[in-house]
Write a protein that holds these residues in place. Structure first.
Motif, PDB file in Angstrom:
ATOM      1  N   GLU A  52     -17.050 -77.940  -3.634  1.00 13.89           N
ATOM      2  CA  GLU A  52     -15.779 -78.181  -3.324  1.00 13.89           C
ATOM      3  C   GLU A  52     -15.464 -76.641  -3.394  1.00 13.89           C
ATOM      4  O   GLU A  52     -15.389 -75.970  -4.647  1.00 13.89           O
ATOM      5  N   LEU A  53     -14.752 -75.932  -2.661  1.00 10.55           N
ATOM      6  CA  LEU A  53     -13.619 -74.572  -3.006  1.00 10.55           C
ATOM      7  C   LEU A  53     -12.531 -75.445  -3.263  1.00 10.55           C
ATOM      8  O   LEU A  53     -12.004 -74.918  -2.045  1.00 10.55           O
ATOM      9  N   ASP A  54     -12.299 -74.196  -4.260  1.00  8.57           N
ATOM     10  CA  ASP A  54     -10.000 -74.573  -4.306  1.00  8.57           C
ATOM     11  C   ASP A  54      -9.700 -73.448  -4.556  1.00  8.57           C
ATOM     12  O   ASP A  54     -10.637 -72.230  -5.427  1.00  8.57           O
ATOM     13  N   ALA A  55      -8.620 -72.971  -4.096  1.00 13.52           N
ATOM     14  CA  ALA A  55      -8.237 -71.777  -3.660  1.00 13.52           C
ATOM     15  C   ALA A  55      -6.380 -71.660  -4.351  1.00 13.52           C
ATOM     16  O   ALA A  55      -6.161 -72.892  -3.948  1.00 13.52           O
ATOM     17  N   THR A  56      -5.787 -70.987  -5.509  1.00 13.14           N
ATOM     18  CA  THR A  56      -4.953 -70.912  -5.942  1.00 13.14           C
ATOM     19  C   THR A  56      -3.669 -69.880  -5.914  1.00 13.14           C
ATOM     20  O   THR A  56      -4.804 -68.906  -6.522  1.00 13.14           O
ATOM     21  N   VAL A  57      -2.977 -70.355  -5.089  1.00 12.25           N
ATOM     22  CA  VAL A  57      -2.444 -68.817  -4.717  1.00 12.25           C
ATOM     23  C   VAL A  57       0.042 -68.947  -5.269  1.00 12.25           C
ATOM     24  O   VAL A  57       0.163 -69.896  -5.199  1.00 12.25           O
ATOM     25  N   SER A  58      -0.455 -67.741  -5.509  1.00  8.11           N
ATOM     26  CA  SER A  58       0.831 -67.793  -6.927  1.00  8.11           C
ATOM     27  C   SER A  58       1.673 -66.421  -6.241  1.00  8.11           C
ATOM     28  O   SER A  58       1.071 -65.494  -5.546  1.00  8.11           O
ATOM     29  N   CYS A  59       2.785 -66.666  -5.860  1.00  9.70           N
ATOM     30  CA  CYS A  59       4.137 -65.947  -5.161  1.00  9.70           C
ATOM     31  C   CYS A  59       5.510 -66.790  -6.044  1.00  9.70           C
ATOM     32  O   CYS A  59       5.241 -67.457  -6.458  1.00  9.70           O
ATOM     33  N   PRO A  60       6.310 -65.653  -6.501  1.00  9.01           N
ATOM     34  CA  PRO A  60       7.444 -66.067  -6.509  1.00  9.01           C
ATOM     35  C   PRO A  60       8.606 -66.916  -5.344  1.00  9.01           C
ATOM     36  O   PRO A  60       9.260 -67.668  -5.735  1.00  9.01           O
ATOM     37  N   GLU A  61       7.415 -66.846  -4.444  1.00  6.77           N
ATOM     38  CA  GLU A  61       8.100 -67.057  -3.290  1.00  6.77           C
ATOM     39  C   GLU A  61       7.342 -68.137  -2.786  1.00  6.77           C
ATOM     40  O   GLU A  61       6.246 -68.706  -3.438  1.00  6.77           O
ATOM     41  N   ASP A  62       7.818 -69.351  -2.015  1.00  6.13           N
ATOM     42  CA  ASP A  62       6.632 -70.153  -1.622  1.00  6.13           C
ATOM     43  C   ASP A  62       5.562 -69.593  -0.290  1.00  6.13           C
ATOM     44  O   ASP A  62       6.056 -68.989   0.539  1.00  6.13           O
ATOM     45  N   PRO A  63       3.715 -69.484  -1.135  1.00  4.83           N
ATOM     46  CA  PRO A  63       3.185 -69.137  -0.590  1.00  4.83           C
ATOM     47  C   PRO A  63       2.599 -70.141   1.059  1.00  4.83           C
ATOM     48  O   PRO A  63       2.425 -69.531   1.239  1.00  4.83           O
ATOM     49  N   SER A  64       3.038 -71.291   1.248  1.00 11.77           N
ATOM     50  CA  SER A  64       2.918 -71.688   2.175  1.00 11.77           C
ATOM     51  C   SER A  64       3.101 -71.238   3.230  1.00 11.77           C
ATOM     52  O   SER A  64       4.137 -69.860   3.686  1.00 11.77           O
ATOM     53  N   GLY A  65       2.785 -71.992   4.843  1.00 13.51           N
ATOM     54  CA  GLY A  65       3.133 -71.434   6.183  1.00 13.51           C
ATOM     55  C   GLY A  65       1.722 -70.051   6.164  1.00 13.51           C
ATOM     56  O   GLY A  65       0.885 -69.560   5.834  1.00 13.51           O
ATOM     57  N   GLY A  66       2.216 -68.991   7.611  1.00 15.35           N
ATOM     58  CA  GLY A  66       1.721 -68.268   7.228  1.00 15.35           C
ATOM     59  C   GLY A  66       0.009 -68.123   7.933  1.00 15.35           C
ATOM     60  O   GLY A  66      -0.335 -69.658   8.740  1.00 15.35           O
ATOM     61  N   LEU A  67      -1.097 -67.282   7.526  1.00 13.20           N
ATOM     62  CA  LEU A  67      -2.502 -67.594   8.423  1.00 13.20           C
ATOM     63  C   LEU A  67      -2.901 -68.359   7.715  1.00 13.20           C
ATOM     64  O   LEU A  67      -4.094 -69.013   7.324  1.00 13.20           O
ATOM     65  N   GLY A  68      -2.463 -68.820   6.212  1.00 14.50           N
ATOM     66  CA  GLY A  68      -2.999 -69.885   5.298  1.00 14.50           C
ATOM     67  C   GLY A  68      -4.619 -68.704   4.503  1.00 14.50           C
ATOM     68  O   GLY A  68      -3.983 -67.542   4.381  1.00 14.50           O
ATOM     69  N   VAL A  69      -4.922 -69.893   3.926  1.00 15.15           N
ATOM     70  CA  VAL A  69      -6.913 -69.176   3.547  1.00 15.15           C
ATOM     71  C   VAL A  69      -7.578 -69.328   3.988  1.00 15.15           C
ATOM     72  O   VAL A  69      -8.011 -70.085   3.685  1.00 15.15           O
ATOM     73  N   SER A  70      -8.371 -68.223   3.476  1.00 12.67           N
ATOM     74  CA  SER A  70      -9.767 -68.160   4.282  1.00 12.67           C
ATOM     75  C   SER A  70     -11.477 -67.902   3.590  1.00 12.67           C
ATOM     76  O   SER A  70     -10.976 -67.069   2.837  1.00 12.67           O
ATOM     77  N   PHE A  71     -11.480 -68.670   3.636  1.00 10.01           N
ATOM     78  CA  PHE A  71     -12.496 -69.139   2.968  1.00 10.01           C
ATOM     79  C   PHE A  71     -14.345 -68.180   3.187  1.00 10.01           C
ATOM     80  O   PHE A  71     -14.478 -68.675   5.039  1.00 10.01           O
ATOM     81  N   PHE A  72     -15.015 -67.453   2.600  1.00 10.10           N
ATOM     82  CA  PHE A  72     -15.613 -66.750   3.301  1.00 10.10           C
ATOM     83  C   PHE A  72     -16.986 -66.981   2.656  1.00 10.10           C
ATOM     84  O   PHE A  72     -16.446 -66.961   1.648  1.00 10.10           O
ATOM     85  N   ASP A  73     -18.205 -66.750   3.269  1.00  3.94           N
ATOM     86  CA  ASP A  73     -19.677 -66.823   2.214  1.00  3.94           C
ATOM     87  C   ASP A  73     -20.283 -65.673   2.566  1.00  3.94           C
ATOM     88  O   ASP A  73     -19.907 -64.624   3.460  1.00  3.94           O
ATOM     89  N   GLY A  74     -20.137 -64.593   1.821  1.00  3.25           N
ATOM     90  CA  GLY A  74     -20.491 -63.204   1.842  1.00  3.25           C
ATOM     91  C   GLY A  74     -19.368 -62.870   3.070  1.00  3.25           C
ATOM     92  O   GLY A  74     -18.665 -62.628   2.953  1.00  3.25           O
ATOM     93  N   PRO A  75     -19.662 -62.195   4.783  1.00  2.70           N
ATOM     94  CA  PRO A  75     -19.145 -61.538   5.739  1.00  2.70           C
ATOM     95  C   PRO A  75     -19.192 -63.040   6.152  1.00  2.70           C
ATOM     96  O   PRO A  75     -18.475 -62.501   7.849  1.00  2.70           O
ATOM     97  N   ASP A  76     -19.475 -64.137   5.833  1.00  5.79           N
ATOM     98  CA  ASP A  76     -19.574 -65.344   7.258  1.00  5.79           C
ATOM     99  C   ASP A  76     -18.592 -65.813   6.933  1.00  5.79           C
ATOM    100  O   ASP A  76     -17.738 -66.446   6.013  1.00  5.79           O
ATOM    101  N   LEU A  77     -17.019 -66.293   7.616  1.00  6.50           N
ATOM    102  CA  LEU A  77     -15.854 -67.201   7.715  1.00  6.50           C
ATOM    103  C   LEU A  77     -16.581 -68.407   7.626  1.00  6.50           C
ATOM    104  O   LEU A  77     -16.944 -68.956   8.652  1.00  6.50           O
ATOM    105  N   LEU A  78     -15.962 -69.180   6.668  1.00  2.51           N
ATOM    106  CA  LEU A  78     -16.063 -70.996   6.421  1.00  2.51           C
ATOM    107  C   LEU A  78     -15.521 -71.279   6.859  1.00  2.51           C
ATOM    108  O   LEU A  78     -15.754 -72.230   8.009  1.00  2.51           O
ATOM    109  N   ALA A  79     -13.927 -71.045   6.810  1.00  2.00           N
ATOM    110  CA  ALA A  79     -13.207 -71.717   7.646  1.00  2.00           C
ATOM    111  C   ALA A  79     -11.975 -71.043   6.975  1.00  2.00           C
ATOM    112  O   ALA A  79     -11.674 -70.263   5.618  1.00  2.00           O
ATOM    113  N   THR A  80     -10.913 -71.550   7.983  1.00  2.00           N
ATOM    114  CA  THR A  80      -9.436 -70.967   7.315  1.00  2.00           C
ATOM    115  C   THR A  80      -8.524 -72.292   7.639  1.00  2.00           C
ATOM    116  O   THR A  80      -8.683 -72.814   7.949  1.00  2.00           O
TER     117      THR A  80
END
Length: 160
Positions: A52-80
């Motif tokens: 399980e890959l867990d990302a936590t984004v901290s920002c003074p504003e709401d970090p949701s929306g936009g293009l999300g979080v992209s997970f990479f294994d080295g140069p290979d995109l796993l998922a966004t």
């Protein structure tokens, strides 16, 4: 009007128009800085085991929306994956190759928060070798109709 006066007029008109455009232009919205952290659970796994890959984004504003979080294994995109309003994003994966995998979680930003990223590593080993099978146990009765041999990867079933 002399040539010199016309040139001076157009030069003045150009710089006045340029100053008006610059002065009236709305300033670009400043993005709040963000930080991203990523963890992999477990950090060591066998080939094909879930991680399980867990990302936590901290920002003074709401970090949701936009293009999300992209997970990479080295140069290979796993998922966004999308970011929840609480700043979390999760992706479950498996690895098909052994070795150390560098995982990057890249927050892509939104209208309020700037992009950021972080890295973690996952060490993947080959599948564990199953223990030597015991002599097996009998179902129904020893010497019965069905005999299972436990512990090998194929789990052979012998029917007599």
């Amino acid at each position: 009007m002399s040539r010199w006066q016309r040139w001076r007029f157009w030069k003045t008109a150009f710089f006045c128009a340029l100053a008006a455009v610059i002065g009236l232009a709305s300033p670009a919205a400043a993005l709040e800085p963000s930080t991203t952290s990523v963890t992999a659970t477990p950090s060591t796994a066998a080939v094909g085991a879930p991680v399980e890959l867990d990302a936590t984004v901290s920002c003074p504003e709401d970090p949701s929306g936009g293009l999300g979080v992209s997970f990479f294994d080295g140069p290979d995109l796993l998922a966004t994956v999308p970011v929840a309003p609480d700043g979390t994003a999760t992706y479950d994966t498996t690895f098909a190759t052994t070795g150390t995998h560098t995982i990057t979680a890249a927050y892509n930003g939104n209208d309020n928060c700037a992009a950021s990223n972080d890295e973690a590593t996952v060490t993947v080993s080959s599948s564990p070798t199953p223990p030597d099978p015991p002599y097996g146990f009998c179902v129904l009765a020893c010497g019965g109709v069905i005999n299972f041999t436990v512990g090998n990867i194929d789990n052979d079933v012998v029917v007599y």
